[in-house]
Design an enzyme around this catalytic site. Structure first.
Site, PDB file in Angstrom:
ATOM      1  CD  GLU A   1      -7.104  -2.371  -3.156  1.00 57.33           C
ATOM      2  OE1 GLU A   1      -6.213  -2.675  -2.309  1.00 57.33           O
ATOM      3  OE2 GLU A   1      -7.134  -1.224  -3.445  1.00 57.33           O
TER       4      GLU A   1
ATOM      5  CG  HIS B   1      -2.028   0.783   1.230  1.00 62.40           C
ATOM      6  ND1 HIS B   1      -1.807   2.354   1.481  1.00 62.40           N
ATOM      7  CD2 HIS B   1      -3.468   0.883   0.725  1.00 62.40           C
ATOM      8  CE1 HIS B   1      -2.914   3.042   1.244  1.00 62.40           C
ATOM      9  NE2 HIS B   1      -3.923   2.072   0.706  1.00 62.40           N
TER      10      HIS B   1
END
Length: 383
Positions: free
Chosen positions: A328, A270
């Site tokens: 996700e 991330h």
């Protein structure tokens, strides 16, 4: 960072991608990446996701309040699309059937705004702008469901204002009342996805809002940014990876081959978090509980096994990189379990994030300064 004086201005070099560059002030939310924590107006976002309704978080992010009990009713009454667009829904659905469903959403939103007479933010006071934001956030799930059904030659289902926002979205997609646990699971995901700092789509929205454009146009820009596989397009690719792996026993070899060949493993790493993404932790727990209670399939078992293999391989082969599971990965698993077709993962993300976009657009519109950075020319010298 360096500055260069010129006769007309001073150019300031900043890191690629504006990494760690503060470009505005906001009172909407904050992401503290090294702590693995984020909040909406001071309220921990995951507390809202785990224990509240989507409407409560929506009201908080948009207005800063959670005490107006009429907000949910107000939003529910704003779900229906203009009847004048019935033919347009079918036409857009057919023409974008082979494209990303986000393309259909980008096409229909300006028509909704035009039919409703939405005015530029430059011409709206705060109360009117909030009305526009409620209308926008309420109409997006209806539009997603209508386009999805129309593309399959199925009749779109009218919204039911007696139902909650997320429950009605699932009902309009599938044509049946969803299980309450699936409603709660999808609500948790969508609530957790409402706002997350100055990500690409939010920043895009704010750039457009700084011009004084109308709120629906701002959202179209956000959707365009969201469609990229490095932003909102990752969940479907995470599910495709699980399809390719097939069974838990194949996870370790697949992961190591992907790392050795330099392929990006969607759902890990991330831009902000240097710990486990807290949203992934929430959604993992939800997915495992749905599986335990017979409300999700063996995909959950595969996801857990793959996650374990990926994290072990990354720790061994890329030490010190701080690559952890992101939202996700389990977002794909949870949405699939709740009955959301994989081609609508991005559109469902947009249906949640549009709330945050609206709040940011309104906040940006109160600043009279247009966002207008400079570029350093590196091409052929002028003659």
């Amino acid at each position: 960072m360096r500055t260069v004086d010129r006769s007309d201005s001073t150019l300031i070099d900043v890191p690629r991608g504006l990494a760690n560059v503060v470009v505005a002030e906001t009172a909407i939310g904050d992401v503290r990446g090294h702590e693995g924590f984020y909040h909406y107006r001071g309220v921990p976002a995951l507390d809202l996701a785990a224990g509240g309704s989507f409407e409560t978080a929506w009201q908080l992010v948009l207005t800063g309040a959670t005490t107006d009990q009429s907000f949910a009713t107000r939003a529910a009454r704003a779900r229906a699309l203009p009847s004048a667009l019935d033919a347009a829904v079918g036409e857009i659905a057919v023409r974008t059937r082979s494209a990303d469903p986000l393309a259909g959403l980008q096409a229909i939103l300006p028509l909704i705004g035009a039919a409703d007479g939405i005015r530029p933010l430059y011409d709206r006071d705060d109360d009117a702008a909030i009305d526009d934001a409620v209308r926008l956030g309420a109409s997006v799930p209806t539009a997603v469901a209508a386009l999805f059904r129309a593309a399959r030659r199925e009749t779109p289902i009218a919204p039911d204002p007696t139902l909650g926002h997320v429950e009605d979205y699932l009902r309009m997609l599938t044509g049946r009342r969803p299980h309450e646990r699936h409603v709660a699971a999808l609500s948790a995901y969508m609530t957790a996805a409402i706002e997350h700092g100055f990500n690409a789509s939010t920043f895009t929205t704010r750039v457009i809002a700084s011009t004084g454009a109308d709120l629906f146009s701002c959202a179209v820009g956000g959707i365009a940014a969201l469609g990229g596989p490095l932003h909102g397009g990752a969940p479907i690719r995470a599910l495709e990876a699980l399809d390719e792996i097939g069974e838990p026993a194949a996870a370790d070899s697949w992961v190591r081959d992907a790392i050795d060949s330099g392929r990006r493993i969607m759902g890990f790493g991330h831009a902000v978090y240097r710990t486990e993404d807290p949203r992934a932790r929430l959604l993992r727990r939800i997915a495992v509980e749905l599986r335990r209670d017979g409300l999700a399939g063996p995909r959950v078992d595969l996801a857990v096994a793959v996650e374990r293999s990926v994290l072990a391989a990354l720790a061994e082969l890329k030490p010190g990189r701080e690559l952890h599971t992101n939202v996700e990965f389990y977002a794909a698993v949870v949405m699939e379990a709740c009955g959301v077709p994989r081609e609508l993962f991005g559109a469902t993300f947009a249906a949640a994030r549009v709330v945050g976009w609206s709040a940011h657009a309104l906040e940006q519109s109160r600043d009279p300064k247009i966002i207008r950075p400079a570029a350093r020319y590196t091409g052929t010298a002028s003659r």
